[in-house]
Scaffold this motif. Sequence first.
Motif, mmCIF file in Angstrom:
data_model
loop_
_atom_site.group_PDB
_atom_site.id
_atom_site.type_symbol
_atom_site.label_atom_id
_atom_site.label_comp_id
_atom_site.label_asym_id
_atom_site.label_seq_id
_atom_site.Cartn_x
_atom_site.Cartn_y
_atom_site.Cartn_z
ATOM 1 N N ASN A 122 4.429 0.921 -10.474
ATOM 2 C CA ASN A 122 3.876 1.434 -9.226
ATOM 3 C C ASN A 122 2.365 1.337 -9.192
ATOM 4 O OD1 ASN A 122 5.581 2.976 -7.239
ATOM 5 N ND2 ASN A 122 6.410 3.788 -9.145
ATOM 6 N N GLY A 123 1.743 1.896 -10.220
ATOM 7 C CA GLY A 123 0.290 2.033 -10.223
ATOM 8 C C GLY A 123 -0.222 2.434 -11.585
ATOM 9 N N ARG A 156 -3.019 3.591 -5.398
ATOM 10 C CA ARG A 156 -1.906 3.980 -4.541
ATOM 11 C C ARG A 156 -2.391 4.879 -3.410
ATOM 12 N NH1 ARG A 156 3.386 3.079 -6.054
ATOM 13 N NH2 ARG A 156 3.709 3.950 -3.983
ATOM 14 N N GLY A 194 -3.908 -0.811 -1.544
ATOM 15 C CA GLY A 194 -2.935 0.100 -2.141
ATOM 16 C C GLY A 194 -1.666 0.175 -1.310
ATOM 17 N N LYS A 195 -0.615 0.589 -1.966
ATOM 18 C CA LYS A 195 0.673 0.749 -1.284
ATOM 19 C C LYS A 195 0.990 2.227 -1.135
ATOM 20 C CE LYS A 195 2.310 -3.524 -3.401
ATOM 21 N NZ LYS A 195 3.172 -4.167 -4.411
#
Length: 760
Positions: free
Chosen positions: A109-110, A501, A538-539
Motif C-alpha cells: 500500500n505505502g 497515501r 497518492g492513492k
Amino acid sequence: MPERKCIMKLKSRLESLAQNSFALPLIDCSPQQVFELLLILCRNLAYERPAPKGEKKLYYFSAEFLLGKLLSNNLLALGIYDEAKAVLSDLGLELSEIEDFEPEPSLGNGGLGRLAACFLDSIAALGLWGDGVGLNYHYGLFFQRFENHKQGEYPNPWIKPQSWLVETGLSFPVSFGSFTVNAQLKDISIPSAGTGLSNRLHLFDVEEPYPLPLSGIDFDKSDIPHCLTAFLYPDDSDEKGRLLRVYQQYFMVSAGAQLILKELDDKGFSPENLADHVSIQINDTHPSMLIPELIRLMVDRGLSMDSAIEQVRQSCAYTNHAILAEALEKWPLDFIETVAPQLVPIIQELDLRVKKAHPESPPIIDEDELVHMAYLDIHYGHSINGVAALHTDILKHTELAPFYSLYPEKFNNKTNGVSFRRWLEVCNPLLSGFITKRIGEGWKKDTSILTYLEDFVDDKDSLNELLAIKSENKRRLKQEIFRLQGAHLNENSVFDIQIKRFHEYKRQQMNALYVIYKYLEIKEGNLPPRPITVIFGGKAAPAYTMAKHIIHLILCLQSLIENDPAVSPWLQVLMVENYNVSKAELLIPACDISEQISLASKEASGTGNMKLMANGAITLGTMDGANVEIADLVGAENIYTFGKSSPQVIKLYAEESYEPLEFYHRSAIEPLVDFILSPELLAIGDPLALTALWKDLKHKDWFMSLLDLEDYIAAKEKALSDYENREAWAKKMLINIARSGFFSSDRSIAQYNEEIWQLC
Ligand SMILES: *Cc1c(COP(=O)(O)O)cnc(C)c1O
C-alpha cells in the motif's frame, strides 16, 4: 569505469542468453527483449547465490512488501551495474529506457510495505540471514487513473511470463475448516552488494489464481480458494471483505509457520529448539495469527503447551505501526472459527492464561468476543517496538500504557530507515556523484560518513553545484511528467511536494486549503516572489470516501488554476497519477519543499520524510513521527516546523475540546473553507462530494486541519521567502543531506539485530 574484460564477459553471457531465449543475436533484440535478458540473467545469478550462514535465521513476516522495480538494485547488488550500463550503451540503449519494461511489483500500500522492502535490502546488505514472508497478490492494490476529477480504480496485474518470481516447487496445505488450499511457494531473491550472498522473499500463492476482473476491482469474495491472492487488502468495508482479510492472513501465516518448521527440520533441529534457531519479526498485526498457529503446529508435533508457548515467545517480536488503539486489528472470534476453527482452542487457551496471570490487563478476547491481535503479540512475544522515538513514547505512556507497566523490558524503539542504495545512489545519480566527489565512496556502506559533507557548507562552488543538480532533477521530472501525463511543469518554480497515501490524518486537505489561500492572494494581485508548483501524489483506499473527496478537491483546483491565465503563471497544482515507488524515485530528487504535515501524534514515523531529506529537500512539517528526530538533527534553521504539539493534540482528544467551528469563523480561514463551495469549483466538480468535504471540515475536522492552518500558511510563506536566498537555501540543503545518514535502514536493521534478533 568497469574493466573492458568484465563488460565483454557480461556481453557474451547476454549473447548466449539471447540465442537461447529468442534465437537472435543480441544486437537484433528489441529493448523489451534486452530487458528480459537482463532480468533472466540477474534472476539466475541471484538465485544461485548461497544464503548467509548462521546459527539463527530471521523470518520477517509482512502482509506487504512494496519492492519497487528491481533491475537497477539487483544489478548493483550483483556488482554488474556499471558493466550493464556499458553493454547497453554499446547497443545504443539506456538503463532507464530498459526499465520502462519492468512492471513494478504491486505488493504493498505505502509506508509499511515500503519499510519491509527497505528492511529486506538492509538485512541482505549487512550479510544477515533473513528472509521475508508474505503473499503474492496478482492485481496489486489497484492502478489509479483520474477520470472526471476523481480517482478511478483498476486492477494492476504485474506478473508477466518473465518476472522476478521463481517457482520453488514447494507447497504447504493450509486447512480452512471445510476445505484446504495448497499454498505454492514462489521466491524473489534479495541479493546483497559486497557479500556474494542472497536472501529470499517468500511469497505464497494459490494454485489457480483468480481471473482478471473484467471491469474495475470487483471480484467474488466468497471464492476463497482462488481469490486469496487476487488483491492486496480487499475493500474491507463490508463483512465479506473483512472475512477475506482473515483468510488471507491465515493463509500467509499457516504456510509460513510450516515453512519455518520444515527449514528447522531440514537443519536437523526439532521444534523444542525453535528459539535457538529462529527469530520472527511480525510487521504490524496482520501476521499475528502466526503465534497461535506455530504453537498449534508445535503441540501437534509433540511439544507440551508450555514449551511451545515459551519457544514461540522467545522467537517472536512485534512492530507496532499504529498509534491509535482503535486502529489495531480486532477480529470477531466467529471469523476465526469460520476461517481456522483449529486455531480457536489455542487462542482461548492463550487468553485464559493471561486472564489468570494478569487479571488487571486488557484481555486478548474481550467481552464482545473480539480477538485483539496486538495483545497476542504483546503477551506472547518478547519485544514490542515502535518506529520513531515519539511514537514509542506515546505507545509506552498512552496507548499501550497498561502493557508497558506489565512488561517494561519488552518495549523498545527502532526508528525507521530507508535504503540509501535505492533512495539516493540509484534514484539520484547526480547527487550521488556530487557526494562521492567530495567525501569518497565510503558513504555507500556507512551513511554516517555523510556528515563529512559539512566541510563544504561554506564552499560556494559546492553550493552552486548542489542547486544545479536540483534544477537538473526538476528538469528530468518535468520531462517525465510530460511524457506520462502530458502536463507542463515550470522547472524554475519552487517544487512543493506532498507524496503519500491519502488519509485525513496526513492532511492533504490542509495543503489544498493553502492552495486556495495562494490562489485568492494571486487573484488579489499579491504575487509570490516566484511561481509555485504544488505537487501531490497518492492513492486513497477504495472505500475511504473522505480521502477520495480530498483527491477530488485537489483535481478540481488543478483544473481551475490551469484554466485561469491570471493565476497559472504563478501557481500550478499537479496530481501525479498512480503514485508508486517508481514515481517516488523520480519525484524525490526534484523536491524543494517536503510536506510532512500530519496532525502531531498521528504519523507513527513516516519514511518519505527521510528519503526527501536525503535528497536535499527541506522539510515543512509538524513535530510528528520521525520529523521530531529530523528537527533534532538539523536544528531549527534547517527545517520549518509548525502546529500544535503531540501532547497538546492528545489533550484535545482526551478532553474532546476541539471545535472546528471556532476556527472556521476566523477571518483568515472562513473564505478558504468556503471556497470549496464557490461557483468556480462547483462548476468543475461534483457538488455532493465538495459539499461533504466542506461540511466535514466545518463541523467535524477530526484531524484538526483548521487548528493548524494559519500556522501552516505562515510557515510555508516563510519557507517560500527564504527560498529566494539561494545560497542560504543551498546550505540548508547540504546540512539536511549531511545529517540524513541516521535514517539509513542499515542503521535500523543493525539495531533490530543487536537488540531483538541477535542473529550473529
Ligand atoms: C516511502 C513511500 C511511502 C511512505 O511515505 P510516507 O510519506 O512516509 O507516508 C509511500 N509510498 C511510496 C511509494 C513510498 O516510496
